[in-house]
Scaffold this active site. Structure first.
Site, PDB file in Angstrom:
ATOM      1  N   ASP A   1      -0.956  18.577 -21.417  1.00  0.00           N
ATOM      2  CA  ASP A   1      -1.603  17.248 -21.382  1.00  0.00           C
ATOM      3  C   ASP A   1      -0.907  16.440 -22.162  1.00  0.00           C
ATOM      4  O   ASP A   1      -0.850  16.862 -23.548  1.00  0.00           O
ATOM      5  CB  ASP A   1      -3.168  17.274 -21.995  1.00  0.00           C
ATOM      6  CG  ASP A   1      -3.768  15.956 -22.124  1.00  0.00           C
ATOM      7  OD1 ASP A   1      -3.048  14.844 -22.085  1.00  0.00           O
ATOM      8  OD2 ASP A   1      -5.077  15.889 -22.007  1.00  0.00           O
TER       9      ASP A   1
ATOM     10  N   ARG B   1     -16.430  11.133 -33.715  1.00  0.00           N
ATOM     11  CA  ARG B   1     -15.936  12.397 -32.917  1.00  0.00           C
ATOM     12  C   ARG B   1     -16.495  13.679 -33.826  1.00  0.00           C
ATOM     13  O   ARG B   1     -15.928  14.150 -34.493  1.00  0.00           O
ATOM     14  CB  ARG B   1     -14.517  12.327 -33.263  1.00  0.00           C
ATOM     15  CG  ARG B   1     -13.809  11.199 -32.445  1.00  0.00           C
ATOM     16  CD  ARG B   1     -13.669  11.564 -30.888  1.00  0.00           C
ATOM     17  NE  ARG B   1     -14.445  11.191 -30.174  1.00  0.00           N
ATOM     18  CZ  ARG B   1     -14.555  10.923 -28.637  1.00  0.00           C
ATOM     19  NH1 ARG B   1     -13.347  11.040 -28.293  1.00  0.00           N
ATOM     20  NH2 ARG B   1     -15.752  10.811 -27.937  1.00  0.00           N
TER      21      ARG B   1
ATOM     22  N   TYR C   1       0.786  -1.301  -0.171  1.00  0.00           N
ATOM     23  CA  TYR C   1      -0.127   0.001  -0.033  1.00  0.00           C
ATOM     24  C   TYR C   1       0.903   1.325  -0.083  1.00  0.00           C
ATOM     25  O   TYR C   1       0.663   2.429  -0.824  1.00  0.00           O
ATOM     26  CB  TYR C   1      -0.803  -0.031   1.311  1.00  0.00           C
ATOM     27  CG  TYR C   1      -2.033   1.114   1.326  1.00  0.00           C
ATOM     28  CD1 TYR C   1      -3.002   0.851   0.609  1.00  0.00           C
ATOM     29  CD2 TYR C   1      -1.676   2.310   1.867  1.00  0.00           C
ATOM     30  CE1 TYR C   1      -4.293   1.782   0.793  1.00  0.00           C
ATOM     31  CE2 TYR C   1      -2.442   3.181   1.793  1.00  0.00           C
ATOM     32  CZ  TYR C   1      -3.820   3.011   1.202  1.00  0.00           C
ATOM     33  OH  TYR C   1      -4.916   4.154   1.455  1.00  0.00           O
TER      34      TYR C   1
ATOM     35  N   LYS D   1      -2.384   5.788 -23.062  1.00  0.00           N
ATOM     36  CA  LYS D   1      -1.821   5.898 -24.259  1.00  0.00           C
ATOM     37  C   LYS D   1      -0.443   6.152 -24.023  1.00  0.00           C
ATOM     38  O   LYS D   1       0.522   5.380 -24.635  1.00  0.00           O
ATOM     39  CB  LYS D   1      -2.566   7.316 -24.484  1.00  0.00           C
ATOM     40  CG  LYS D   1      -3.786   7.306 -25.012  1.00  0.00           C
ATOM     41  CD  LYS D   1      -4.327   8.692 -25.478  1.00  0.00           C
ATOM     42  CE  LYS D   1      -5.766   8.861 -25.794  1.00  0.00           C
ATOM     43  NZ  LYS D   1      -6.473   8.021 -26.787  1.00  0.00           N
TER      44      LYS D   1
ATOM     45  N   PHE E   1     -22.159  10.466 -25.971  1.00  0.00           N
ATOM     46  CA  PHE E   1     -21.652   9.369 -26.723  1.00  0.00           C
ATOM     47  C   PHE E   1     -21.278   8.031 -26.349  1.00  0.00           C
ATOM     48  O   PHE E   1     -21.173   7.129 -27.012  1.00  0.00           O
ATOM     49  CB  PHE E   1     -20.295   9.967 -27.448  1.00  0.00           C
ATOM     50  CG  PHE E   1     -19.362  10.529 -26.503  1.00  0.00           C
ATOM     51  CD1 PHE E   1     -19.368  11.453 -25.801  1.00  0.00           C
ATOM     52  CD2 PHE E   1     -18.274   9.496 -26.283  1.00  0.00           C
ATOM     53  CE1 PHE E   1     -18.298  12.028 -24.955  1.00  0.00           C
ATOM     54  CE2 PHE E   1     -17.311   9.841 -25.572  1.00  0.00           C
ATOM     55  CZ  PHE E   1     -17.087  11.136 -24.688  1.00  0.00           C
TER      56      PHE E   1
ATOM     57  N   PHE F   1     -10.653  18.136 -25.038  1.00  0.00           N
ATOM     58  CA  PHE F   1     -10.787  16.757 -25.123  1.00  0.00           C
ATOM     59  C   PHE F   1     -12.041  16.623 -24.282  1.00  0.00           C
ATOM     60  O   PHE F   1     -12.215  17.337 -23.369  1.00  0.00           O
ATOM     61  CB  PHE F   1      -9.444  15.898 -24.502  1.00  0.00           C
ATOM     62  CG  PHE F   1      -9.940  14.400 -24.614  1.00  0.00           C
ATOM     63  CD1 PHE F   1     -10.191  13.817 -26.032  1.00  0.00           C
ATOM     64  CD2 PHE F   1     -10.163  13.735 -23.561  1.00  0.00           C
ATOM     65  CE1 PHE F   1     -10.571  12.507 -26.053  1.00  0.00           C
ATOM     66  CE2 PHE F   1     -10.743  12.423 -23.660  1.00  0.00           C
ATOM     67  CZ  PHE F   1     -10.758  11.986 -25.035  1.00  0.00           C
ATOM     68  N   THR F   2     -12.992  15.583 -24.516  1.00  0.00           N
ATOM     69  CA  THR F   2     -14.307  15.538 -23.993  1.00  0.00           C
ATOM     70  C   THR F   2     -14.307  15.707 -22.419  1.00  0.00           C
ATOM     71  O   THR F   2     -14.893  16.233 -21.819  1.00  0.00           O
ATOM     72  CB  THR F   2     -15.042  14.274 -24.627  1.00  0.00           C
ATOM     73  OG1 THR F   2     -14.115  13.210 -24.470  1.00  0.00           O
ATOM     74  CG2 THR F   2     -15.272  14.078 -25.998  1.00  0.00           C
TER      75      THR F   2
HETATM   76  N1  F0G Z   1      -6.301  13.699 -22.669  1.00  0.00           N
HETATM   77  C1  F0G Z   1      -6.223  13.254 -23.910  1.00  0.00           C
HETATM   78  C2  F0G Z   1      -5.645  14.074 -24.974  1.00  0.00           C
HETATM   79  C3  F0G Z   1      -7.082  12.093 -24.266  1.00  0.00           C
HETATM   80  O1  F0G Z   1      -7.188  11.828 -25.551  1.00  0.00           O
HETATM   81  C4  F0G Z   1      -7.616  11.260 -23.123  1.00  0.00           C
HETATM   82  C5  F0G Z   1      -8.307  10.180 -23.572  1.00  0.00           C
HETATM   83  C6  F0G Z   1      -7.699  11.956 -21.661  1.00  0.00           C
HETATM   84  C7  F0G Z   1      -7.017  13.027 -21.667  1.00  0.00           C
HETATM   85  C8  F0G Z   1      -8.349  11.027 -20.893  1.00  0.00           C
HETATM   86  O2  F0G Z   1      -7.486  10.140 -20.455  1.00  0.00           O
HETATM   87  O3  F0G Z   1      -8.857   7.980 -20.864  1.00  0.00           O
HETATM   88  O4  F0G Z   1      -6.965   7.808 -19.406  1.00  0.00           O
HETATM   89  O5  F0G Z   1      -9.058   8.936 -18.523  1.00  0.00           O
HETATM   90  N2  F0G Z   1      -8.572   9.660 -24.481  1.00  0.00           N
HETATM   91  C9  F0G Z   1      -9.069   8.502 -24.878  1.00  0.00           C
HETATM   92  C10 F0G Z   1      -9.351   8.359 -26.310  1.00  0.00           C
HETATM   93  C11 F0G Z   1     -10.373   8.005 -24.117  1.00  0.00           C
HETATM   94  O6  F0G Z   1     -10.172   7.301 -26.751  1.00  0.00           O
HETATM   95  O7  F0G Z   1      -9.011   9.127 -27.148  1.00  0.00           O
HETATM   96  P1  F0G Z   1      -8.044   8.670 -19.704  1.00  0.00           P
END
Ligand code: F0G
Length: 482
Positions: free
Chosen positions: A223, A389, A80, A266, A455, A132-133
């Protein structure tokens, strides 16, 4: 993947790895695909993997790991607090980014939650090259407003600008003048700008943004989720930096950022994420959030096995032969499609190939979700699962009006080192066929529409019986073939 020349004919991207573990794939018949896409409410997020042939939904958490990553996972030190595995990752981050502090989190959006809670107040403005979403959702949840100030070229679907992800410096100054620096919570730069087609940002642009932030005392948040692709593009498209190593370029980027956060689904081909900084003050401010939302400071919601894989994955990201695989496969796919007249985002970026649905199905009005319809049609005729997208990925405004996206894209992600070139050729073949038969594709309408991040779970239905017409044409052209 390298500059290996072929003696006869055109060169193709040559993999600098070999495959030692495989997973069997199924290509289910088109009749089953028709059932499956309707069971999934025409939302590719809701398809089951057993019905999918090529999963090009995302590159997130589905990149192939190396033998060294898998081996490292076996020796993880589970505890832990004070895990030796965590120390290994912390040391690797210090070495690569030169940052003193690392706060682990379970994935990228967890970092966004924490940063937004810590820094975004009601009425704040957060300028960025593009949202980003999940980034936008967390910022707005905390009362902030995002301002997208990507260069105009960034929103052009076809272009030969090498860095369409660049931030418009004049617009940044304009925002600071208009609102005052104290209203700007931070400036956010996103590597490999996801929603405009994985388009990179140049190192010179980042340095200019840094200068403006210094001038007004504004924090710069980077980011780095799509950093690997972006590093490749800086080295290969930005003349000034072509002789620098990937490690040197990474270090310059880290040095100009106050805070770096990333999704390790990623970056590093693992799972997890984290926040890095050199500032003790920032570290102290964010520390409690980690223990509150993620876990103790030496795991932050990640399993120790993933932490081991991430430490190795980050080191492997410094190898150009490793990070060029994605961009080179994507470029191969984009160029083949482009030559055949299929509307794609150019120049090729990272992350995946992006079909421009606004042109591909220009007969479908935006209110019938062209990119969603294209995603449904492509799955139906090929078993290839992409991700919408476009407008479905946006949210309605406070009055319930549709917010039409700037771009309607079907993203076909290229998980790193996962597909073979023959599979990519199969996808190209089916996309070309679909383009020739595009007039058969019709629109979609919501039958179940969640309020937030619709989505993910929204369900849609075709506005006519266009899907059965597409299936009939497919059967006429392909006979008994799948
Ligand atoms: N920032 C970027 C540029 C991303 O592409 C993503 C995730 C996140 C933040 C959030 O990261 O998924 O680890 O919580 N992109 C994925 C995609 C979901 O399918 O493009 P996460």
């Amino acid at each position: 993947m390298s500059e290996v020349k072929f003696y006869y004919g055109d060169s193709v991207p040559l993999e600098m790895h070999k495959v030692r573990i495989v997973q069997k794939l199924n290509l289910v018949p088109i009749e089953r695909r028709l059932e499956a896409i309707n069971e999934a409410g025409n939302n590719t997020f809701l398809l089951k993997n057993c019905d999918v042939f090529m999963d090009m939904l995302t590159d997130s958490g589905v990149n192939a790991m190396s033998d060294k990553q898998l081996a490292a996972m076996m020796e993880a030190d589970d505890s832990y607090a004070g895990s030796a595995t965590f120390t290994k990752l912390e040391d690797k981050i210090k070495e690569i980014f030169g940052m003193k502090y690392f706060l682990p989190a379970h994935q990228g959006r967890a970092c966004e939650n924490i940063l937004s809670q810590a820094y975004v107040k009601q009425g704040d403005i957060i300028p960025m090259n593009y949202h980003f979403t999940t980034t936008k959702a967390h910022i707005t949840l905390n009362g902030g407003t995002i301002e997208e100030i990507i260069i105009d070229e960034g929103l052009k679907t076809t272009s030969n600008h090498p860095f369409k992800g660049n931030l418009d410096i004049a617009k940044l100054r304009g925002l600071i003048n208009k609102h005052g620096a104290e209203k700007i919570a931070y400036v956010r730069l996103e590597a490999g700008t996801n929603l405009v087609g994985g388009q990179p940002i140049s190192l010179d642009n980042m340095l200019e943004v840094r200068n403006v932030c210094d001038e007004f005392g504004i924090i710069l948040v980077f980011d780095a989720s799509l950093l690997a692709d972006n590093l490749y593009f800086i080295k290969n498209r930005e003349e000034k930096y072509k002789d620098m190593s990937i490690r040197e370029i990474t270090r310059i980027i880290a040095d100009l950022s106050d805070i770096i956060y990333f999704s390790a689904r990623k970056l590093g081909c693992a799972r997890g994420g984290g926040i890095c900084t050199n500032s003790h003050e920032v570290y102290m401010k964010l520390r409690e959030y980690i223990t509150l939302y993620e876990g103790f400071l030496t795991y932050g919601g990640m399993s120790v096995r993933e932490i081991e894989a991430l430490a190795v994955g980050l080191e492997e990201t410094m190898d150009e032969d490793m990070i060029n695989q994605g961009p080179q496969f994507i470029s191969y796919m984009v160029e083949k499609l482009d030559k055949s007249g299929v509307p794609v985002i150019t120049p090729p970026g990272g992350l995946g190939a992006h079909l421009n649905a606004m042109e591909f199905v220009d007969h479908i009005p935006q209110k019938q979700y062209p990119a969603g319809a294209l995603a449904s049609a492509l799955y139906l005729i090929s078993g290839v699962r992409g991700m919408e997208r476009g407008t479905i990925s946006e949210q309605r405004d406070a009055d319930g009006n549709e917010h039409f996206a700037n771009m309607e894209l079907l993203r076909l992600a290229m998980p790193r080192r996962v597909f073979t070139l023959s599979q990519v050729n199969y996808a190209i073949d089916r996309i070309k066929w679909l383009y020739e038969n595009r007039k058969l594709i019709g629109g979609l309408t919501f039958v179940d529409e969640p309020k937030m991040l619709r989505f993910f779970f929204g369900r849609l239905a075709p506005v006519s019986n266009w899907q059965s017409e597409l299936v009939s044409k497919f059967k006429r052209d392909f006979g008994d073939s799948l």
